[in-house]
Design a protein around this motif. Structure first.
Motif, PDB file in Angstrom:
ATOM      1  N   ILE A 268       1.673   4.912  10.315  1.00  0.00           N
ATOM      2  CA  ILE A 268       2.034   3.270   9.938  1.00  0.00           C
ATOM      3  C   ILE A 268       3.499   3.196   9.427  1.00  0.00           C
TER       4      ILE A 268
ATOM      5  N   GLY B 263       6.424   2.042   7.239  1.00  0.00           N
ATOM      6  CA  GLY B 263       6.561   1.414   5.710  1.00  0.00           C
ATOM      7  C   GLY B 263       6.483   0.020   5.778  1.00  0.00           C
ATOM      8  N   TRP B 264       7.153  -0.578   6.690  1.00  0.00           N
ATOM      9  CA  TRP B 264       7.457  -2.180   6.419  1.00  0.00           C
ATOM     10  C   TRP B 264       5.883  -2.765   6.880  1.00  0.00           C
ATOM     11  N   VAL B 265       4.912  -2.118   7.766  1.00  0.00           N
ATOM     12  CA  VAL B 265       3.724  -2.706   7.880  1.00  0.00           C
ATOM     13  C   VAL B 265       2.725  -2.604   6.583  1.00  0.00           C
ATOM     14  N   LEU B 266       2.788  -1.301   6.124  1.00  0.00           N
ATOM     15  CA  LEU B 266       2.244  -1.120   4.899  1.00  0.00           C
ATOM     16  C   LEU B 266       2.532  -2.338   3.791  1.00  0.00           C
TER      17      LEU B 266
ATOM     18  N   GLU C 288       3.643  -5.067   4.182  1.00  0.00           N
ATOM     19  CA  GLU C 288       3.139  -6.466   4.432  1.00  0.00           C
ATOM     20  C   GLU C 288       1.481  -6.542   4.248  1.00  0.00           C
ATOM     21  N   PHE C 289       0.920  -5.428   4.333  1.00  0.00           N
ATOM     22  CA  PHE C 289      -0.516  -5.234   4.038  1.00  0.00           C
ATOM     23  C   PHE C 289      -0.835  -5.486   2.582  1.00  0.00           C
ATOM     24  N   ASP C 290       0.257  -4.891   1.841  1.00  0.00           N
ATOM     25  CA  ASP C 290       0.049  -5.007   0.264  1.00  0.00           C
ATOM     26  C   ASP C 290       0.360  -6.450  -0.205  1.00  0.00           C
TER      27      ASP C 290
END
Length: 91
Positions: A5, A7-10, A12-14
């Motif tokens: 996945i 890094g930008w998606v992770l 955004e999840f955070d």
């Protein structure tokens, strides 16, 4: 298998996780109550007094983000805070 996945998606999840943990407040209720307003309710023979503050609601020397949090602390059950304190929503 495909590189994982991004890094930008992770990130955004955070961000979404942090936002979801913040106390939500009923904006229409907050707009209708002036800072300094005191809400008083009797519950099981105990007088509950809440002061509306700029940053939230003060009850028992602790600041809460919503009236529903306070209603839950007082009753031990899930309540609508505005309903618990007898505030009617306009409209």
């Amino acid at each position: 298998a495909y590189g994982g996945i991004p890094g930008w998606v992770l990130a955004e999840f955070d961000r979404v996780l942090v936002e979801s943990r913040k106390p939500r407040e009923n904006k229409s209720v907050r707009r209708s109550l002036s800072v300094g307003t005191r809400l008083v309710r009797e519950w099981n023979g105990k007088t509950i007094s809440v002061e509306v503050r700029e940053e939230g609601y003060l009850y028992a020397d602790k600041l809460y983000g919503s009236l529903s949090e306070i209603a839950r602390v007082v009753t031990g059950a899930h309540w609508s805070g505005p309903r618990f304190f007898g505030i009617k929503r306009r409209g």
